[in-house]
Design an enzyme around this catalytic site. Structure first.
Site, PDB file in Angstrom:
ATOM      1  N   VAL A  12      43.721  47.245  52.839  1.00 16.11           N
ATOM      2  CA  VAL A  12      43.242  47.517  54.151  1.00 16.11           C
ATOM      3  C   VAL A  12      41.655  47.300  54.252  1.00 16.11           C
ATOM      4  O   VAL A  12      41.192  47.509  55.398  1.00 16.11           O
ATOM      5  CB  VAL A  12      43.732  48.767  54.609  1.00 16.11           C
ATOM      6  CG1 VAL A  12      45.180  48.840  55.095  1.00 16.11           C
ATOM      7  CG2 VAL A  12      43.177  49.982  53.830  1.00 16.11           C
ATOM      8  N   TYR A 157      47.565  32.512  40.595  1.00 16.03           N
ATOM      9  CA  TYR A 157      47.707  32.745  41.767  1.00 16.03           C
ATOM     10  C   TYR A 157      49.095  32.108  42.019  1.00 16.03           C
ATOM     11  O   TYR A 157      49.875  32.656  42.955  1.00 16.03           O
ATOM     12  CB  TYR A 157      46.573  32.208  42.581  1.00 16.03           C
ATOM     13  CG  TYR A 157      46.825  32.602  44.078  1.00 16.03           C
ATOM     14  CD1 TYR A 157      46.452  33.905  44.767  1.00 16.03           C
ATOM     15  CD2 TYR A 157      47.140  31.668  45.174  1.00 16.03           C
ATOM     16  CE1 TYR A 157      46.660  34.356  45.989  1.00 16.03           C
ATOM     17  CE2 TYR A 157      47.345  32.022  46.567  1.00 16.03           C
ATOM     18  CZ  TYR A 157      47.175  33.407  46.809  1.00 16.03           C
ATOM     19  OH  TYR A 157      47.301  33.734  48.302  1.00 16.03           O
TER      20      TYR A 157
END
Ligand code: NAD
Length: 262
Positions: A12, A157
């Site tokens: 966040v 990734y």
């Protein structure tokens, strides 16, 4: 749409997670925001936490209340620090948090995993993706785990996102989640204008990132992705489970059209 729901969102402090937290609050949710970094703006109840270790994940679980309605697994890293840390944050910590939080989740809750178009290679790498996806907790010896499963240091990734797309489907059918009616879905963005995109430019090269952006006319913004995540948290998505919802401005369709040579 999310009125009164208790929604946990990781990542966040920046980008997609920050915008999802803002939108979920605007839609009436009580947001519990997790990040290793402090957010710049107030975000519901903020809990500082690190997804990269077993202890970090456990202290996040301990700090959260019961009665959770949704978990949005948004936090992630680009892979520029190597495969070990990338798999820890993007996959093993995410999975451990999701599994550990089921005891605090309502029946019929929702888990939303932010994957990526970069994970679409799982179909060509099913053996490796399923070996990673079915590993319990964090591997004890990560460097031999990576060697054994053929994970090059610079491909952490895409491989983390391949495992995540496979695990999303497996988890949606696992009794741990299924017996409680907990749905597990994924959202896959293409390039999104956030701090991580500059790191992708370094990892993948400008040409690759710019080519993907050119295919759909622009990079996405976090505001293009957050509504999809909120929708998958909502009751309106109650019949969607084990699904990957591409939120890429049509990038997958452009790539498939090229594959079909049309
Ligand atoms: N931006 C893109 O182009 C793009 C494309 C496809 C998928 N994604 C995915 O979207 C998700 C969000 O990325 P973003 O673009 O918002 O990037 P971002 O860098 O803006 O945000 C990532 C957040 O994750 C947090 N984080 C990193 N390591 C952590 C840890 N160990 N514990 C807790 N929090 C941690 C960071 O502090 C940051 O706030 C990621 O999973 C990423 O892989 C992004």
């Amino acid at each position: 749409m999310l009125f009164g729901k208790n929604i946990v969102i990781t990542g966040v402090a920046s980008g997609i997670g920050a915008r999802t937290a803002e939108l979920a609050s605007q839609l009436g949710a009580n947001v519990y925001g997790i990040d290793i970094n402090q957010p710049k703006y107030p975000i519901g109840t903020f809990i500082e936490g690190n997804l990269a270790t077993v202890d970090g994940v456990q202290s996040i679980i301990d700090a959260l209340p019961n009665e959770i309605d949704a978990l949005c697994n948004v936090a992630g890293v680009s892979g520029d620090s190597g495969a070990d840390i990338t798999l820890r944050i993007n996959f093993f910590g995410l999975k451990l948090l999701s599994e550990g939080l089921t005891a605090k989740m309502h029946t019929g809750a929702s888990i939303v995993n932010v994957a990526s178009i970069a994970g679409y290679g799982w179909r060509a790498n099913t053996q490796r993706a399923s070996a990673i996806a079915t590993t319990s907790g964090f591997p004890e010896d990560m460097s031999s785990f990576l060697a054994k499963n053929d994970v090059p240091n610079d491909l952490g990734y895409p491989i983390s996102k391949e495992a995540l797309l496979v695990w999303t489907q497996l988890a949606s059918q696992e009794s741990l989640f299924k017996n409680k009616g907990i749905r597990v879905n994924a959202v896959s963005p293409g390039p999104v204008q956030t701090p991580i995109m500059n790191e992708f430019r370094a990892v993948l090269g400008n040409a690759r990132v710019d080519a993907d952006i050119a295919k759909v006319g622009r990079a996405a913004t976090p505001s293009d992705i957050a509504p999809t995540i909120c929708f998958l948290c909502s009751d309106g998505s109650r019949w969607i489970n084990g699904h990957n919802l591409a939120t890429d401005g049509g990038l997958e369709a452009v790539v498939n059209k090229e594959l079909l040579e049309l």
